[in-house]
Design a protein around this motif. Structure first.
Motif, PDB file in Angstrom:
ATOM      1  N   THR A 210       0.929  -1.184   0.119  1.00  0.00           N
ATOM      2  CA  THR A 210       0.043  -0.045   0.066  1.00  0.00           C
ATOM      3  C   THR A 210       0.903   1.249  -0.144  1.00  0.00           C
ATOM      4  N   ILE A 211       0.467   2.179  -0.803  1.00  0.00           N
ATOM      5  CA  ILE A 211       1.070   3.519  -0.606  1.00  0.00           C
ATOM      6  C   ILE A 211       0.227   4.560  -0.572  1.00  0.00           C
ATOM      7  N   LEU A 212       0.284   5.201   0.713  1.00  0.00           N
ATOM      8  CA  LEU A 212      -0.474   6.030   1.451  1.00  0.00           C
ATOM      9  C   LEU A 212      -0.138   7.679   1.391  1.00  0.00           C
ATOM     10  N   ARG A 213      -1.072   8.349   1.028  1.00  0.00           N
ATOM     11  CA  ARG A 213      -0.942   9.731   1.144  1.00  0.00           C
ATOM     12  C   ARG A 213      -1.794  10.073   2.297  1.00  0.00           C
ATOM     13  N   SER A 214      -1.168  10.546   3.554  1.00  0.00           N
ATOM     14  CA  SER A 214      -1.933  10.866   4.909  1.00  0.00           C
ATOM     15  C   SER A 214      -1.433  12.144   5.069  1.00  0.00           C
ATOM     16  N   GLU A 215      -2.451  12.651   5.971  1.00  0.00           N
ATOM     17  CA  GLU A 215      -2.069  13.973   6.700  1.00  0.00           C
ATOM     18  C   GLU A 215      -2.357  13.844   8.125  1.00  0.00           C
ATOM     19  N   ALA A 216      -1.543  14.863   8.815  1.00  0.00           N
ATOM     20  CA  ALA A 216      -1.315  15.196  10.144  1.00  0.00           C
ATOM     21  C   ALA A 216      -2.828  15.609  10.515  1.00  0.00           C
ATOM     22  N   SER A 217      -3.290  14.775  11.662  1.00  0.00           N
ATOM     23  CA  SER A 217      -4.694  15.114  12.312  1.00  0.00           C
ATOM     24  C   SER A 217      -4.681  14.363  13.535  1.00  0.00           C
ATOM     25  N   PRO A 218      -5.592  14.869  14.455  1.00  0.00           N
ATOM     26  CA  PRO A 218      -6.146  14.152  15.739  1.00  0.00           C
ATOM     27  C   PRO A 218      -6.692  13.015  15.157  1.00  0.00           C
ATOM     28  N   GLY A 219      -6.390  11.823  15.678  1.00  0.00           N
ATOM     29  CA  GLY A 219      -6.843  10.391  15.266  1.00  0.00           C
ATOM     30  C   GLY A 219      -6.387  10.109  13.942  1.00  0.00           C
ATOM     31  N   GLY A 220      -5.152   9.464  14.036  1.00  0.00           N
ATOM     32  CA  GLY A 220      -4.274   9.140  12.865  1.00  0.00           C
ATOM     33  C   GLY A 220      -4.057   7.862  12.695  1.00  0.00           C
ATOM     34  N   LEU A 221      -3.316   7.337  11.842  1.00  0.00           N
ATOM     35  CA  LEU A 221      -2.626   6.046  11.771  1.00  0.00           C
ATOM     36  C   LEU A 221      -1.649   5.689  12.809  1.00  0.00           C
ATOM     37  N   GLN A 222      -2.018   4.551  13.161  1.00  0.00           N
ATOM     38  CA  GLN A 222      -1.109   3.755  14.302  1.00  0.00           C
ATOM     39  C   GLN A 222      -0.520   2.584  13.720  1.00  0.00           C
ATOM     40  N   VAL A 223       0.562   2.075  13.875  1.00  0.00           N
ATOM     41  CA  VAL A 223       1.167   0.849  13.487  1.00  0.00           C
ATOM     42  C   VAL A 223       1.414   0.137  14.924  1.00  0.00           C
ATOM     43  N   ARG A 224       1.424  -1.216  14.791  1.00  0.00           N
ATOM     44  CA  ARG A 224       1.728  -2.149  15.952  1.00  0.00           C
ATOM     45  C   ARG A 224       2.859  -2.913  15.756  1.00  0.00           C
ATOM     46  N   ASN A 225       3.970  -2.792  16.407  1.00  0.00           N
ATOM     47  CA  ASN A 225       5.289  -3.025  16.323  1.00  0.00           C
ATOM     48  C   ASN A 225       5.267  -4.619  16.747  1.00  0.00           C
ATOM     49  N   ARG A 226       6.379  -5.200  16.672  1.00  0.00           N
ATOM     50  CA  ARG A 226       6.521  -6.514  16.905  1.00  0.00           C
ATOM     51  C   ARG A 226       6.288  -6.935  18.592  1.00  0.00           C
ATOM     52  N   ASN A 227       6.572  -5.848  19.353  1.00  0.00           N
ATOM     53  CA  ASN A 227       6.425  -5.770  20.741  1.00  0.00           C
ATOM     54  C   ASN A 227       4.810  -5.685  21.105  1.00  0.00           C
ATOM     55  N   GLY A 228       3.922  -5.547  20.275  1.00  0.00           N
ATOM     56  CA  GLY A 228       2.579  -5.247  20.590  1.00  0.00           C
ATOM     57  C   GLY A 228       2.435  -3.762  20.691  1.00  0.00           C
ATOM     58  N   ALA A 239       5.423  13.207   2.034  1.00  0.00           N
ATOM     59  CA  ALA A 239       6.200  11.774   1.981  1.00  0.00           C
ATOM     60  C   ALA A 239       5.107  10.707   1.832  1.00  0.00           C
ATOM     61  N   TYR A 240       5.229   9.614   1.467  1.00  0.00           N
ATOM     62  CA  TYR A 240       4.247   8.558   1.389  1.00  0.00           C
ATOM     63  C   TYR A 240       4.522   7.433   2.194  1.00  0.00           C
ATOM     64  N   VAL A 241       3.501   6.960   2.881  1.00  0.00           N
ATOM     65  CA  VAL A 241       3.775   5.863   3.803  1.00  0.00           C
ATOM     66  C   VAL A 241       3.472   4.507   3.068  1.00  0.00           C
ATOM     67  N   ILE A 242       4.533   3.582   3.171  1.00  0.00           N
ATOM     68  CA  ILE A 242       4.553   2.225   2.381  1.00  0.00           C
ATOM     69  C   ILE A 242       4.544   1.133   3.380  1.00  0.00           C
ATOM     70  N   ASN A 243       3.537   0.182   3.037  1.00  0.00           N
ATOM     71  CA  ASN A 243       3.430  -1.056   3.920  1.00  0.00           C
ATOM     72  C   ASN A 243       3.382  -2.183   3.076  1.00  0.00           C
ATOM     73  N   ILE A 244       4.069  -3.234   3.529  1.00  0.00           N
ATOM     74  CA  ILE A 244       3.887  -4.359   3.192  1.00  0.00           C
ATOM     75  C   ILE A 244       2.455  -5.120   3.453  1.00  0.00           C
ATOM     76  N   ALA A 245       1.908  -5.796   2.437  1.00  0.00           N
ATOM     77  CA  ALA A 245       0.638  -6.330   2.633  1.00  0.00           C
ATOM     78  C   ALA A 245       0.478  -7.967   2.744  1.00  0.00           C
ATOM     79  N   ASP A 246      -0.516  -8.639   2.923  1.00  0.00           N
ATOM     80  CA  ASP A 246      -0.662  -9.856   3.145  1.00  0.00           C
ATOM     81  C   ASP A 246       0.089 -10.952   2.059  1.00  0.00           C
ATOM     82  N   ALA A 247      -0.413 -10.500   0.710  1.00  0.00           N
ATOM     83  CA  ALA A 247       0.009 -11.472  -0.277  1.00  0.00           C
ATOM     84  C   ALA A 247       1.543 -11.642  -0.512  1.00  0.00           C
TER      85      ALA A 247
END
Length: 324
Positions: A210-228, A239-247
């Motif tokens: 996924t290639i995400l164009r996001s914006e700063a705002s209260p209530g935003g994107l959160q990512v869970r790291n391997r420590n939970g 900038a663009y946020v990139i994340n690896i997806a399931d497939a």
């Protein structure tokens, strides 16, 4: 320790943060390209998330899509619900009203529908006829889609170098690809959300990346790291946020991670505007592409049986929109 080409964004000593990587040297074939590959490989193994700068995406195409989609979302809800409800037009538009989708269902969690609405388009995906307002909406989607196709090809080549594959290894899988461009509106929350309701429930994305164009705002994107732990994704202008997806994680035998993420609600005591709009591009392979373990990742054996992407996405989509 950071690697050349990466600007680490610290999340504390317990776990790696979400790095910001200038991919310009790789795209332009300049000194530093190897550092870009190393930085992205590390991010794919550690968090499955990173930000890219130096990507070359047209700011004009981005701004135009953002503005026209916002104008659509400003229209009355009764009218919007008449748009994009059919599926007889390849390359048409789809509209998903507030709370229709519950992304946490794909992880087996039952929650209220997500507090968001969205417009969706894919060149090879079914939809409905485009609305007659705002003028230029369809072309804005198509122009931005082309920008994402270019950037995604650069990223695929980086991935191939990181894995040790020919740089065009993935290209046959993306002929007639089923990628989707979505603009999401997270409205103001004038009333408290239902128990367990988020702007977007915890989920992983289904496809390749996924290639995400996001914006700063209260209530935003959160990512869970391997420590939970939940990390707030940094918001950096341009900038663009990139994340690896399931497939793609399945392709790598789970060595590269598709990380759970969510979009949080604004703080209950927040007094300003909390409306938020984001533009994710979900890069998906073609329907008949077989997802099976890549040779460099086999080692002790493949974890999963081969499956076509069409079969895989059908299952995930049914889960997300299940009312049960």
């Amino acid at each position: 320790m950071s690697v050349s080409g990466a600007i680490p964004v610290s999340s504390g000593d317990a776990a790696p943060g979400i790095p910001v990587i200038d991919v310009g040297p790789f795209i332009r074939n300049e000194v530093g390209a190897a550092g870009v590959v190393k930085a992205i490989e590390a991010a794919c193994r550690d968090t499955g998330f990173f930000l890219v700068t130096g990507h070359g995406v047209s700011p004009q195409a981005t701004s135009r899509l953002y503005s026209l989609a916002r104008a659509f979302f400003d229209e009355p809800q009764e009218w919007k619900k008449t748009i994009g409800r059919g599926n007889g037009v390849i390359g048409g538009v789809s509209f998903s009203p507030i709370a229709e989708e519950a992304l946490a269902a794909t992880l087996g969690l039952k929650t209220p529908g997500d507090y968001k609405e969205s417009l969706n388009f894919g060149e090879n995906l079914p939809g409905d006829i485009w609305p007659n307002k705002p003028d230029g909406l369809e072309q804005a989607f198509r122009n931005y889609f082309k920008e994402m196709e270019v950037l995604s090809k650069h990223l695929r080549r980086i991935f191939c170098q990181a894995i040790g594959l020919d740089q065009d290894y993935f290209e046959p899988s993306f002929e007639n690809h089923l990628s989707a461009l979505r603009v999401i509106n997270y409205p103001e929350q004038s009333e408290a959300p239902l128990p367990g309701q988020l702007r977007a429930g915890v989920h992983t994305d289904y496809g390749f990346m996924t290639i995400l164009r996001s914006e700063a705002s209260p209530g935003g994107l959160q990512v869970r790291n391997r420590n939970g732990e939940w990390l707030d994704a940094p918001s950096i202008e341009g900038a663009y946020v990139i994340n690896i997806a399931d497939a793609f994680m399945r392709w790598t035998n789970d060595e590269w991670v598709s990380t759970p993420h969510r979009v949080a609600n604004p703080p209950t005591d927040f007094k300003g505007t909390a409306r938020r709009q984001s533009i994710p591009f979900f890069l998906n392979p073609s329907k008949d592409t077989v997802i099976e373990c890549l040779k460099p990742f086999i080692k002790g054996g493949a974890k999963y049986e081969p499956i076509t992407y069409g079969e895989y996405i059908d299952l995930k989509t049914k889960q997300a929109f299940s009312k049960g």
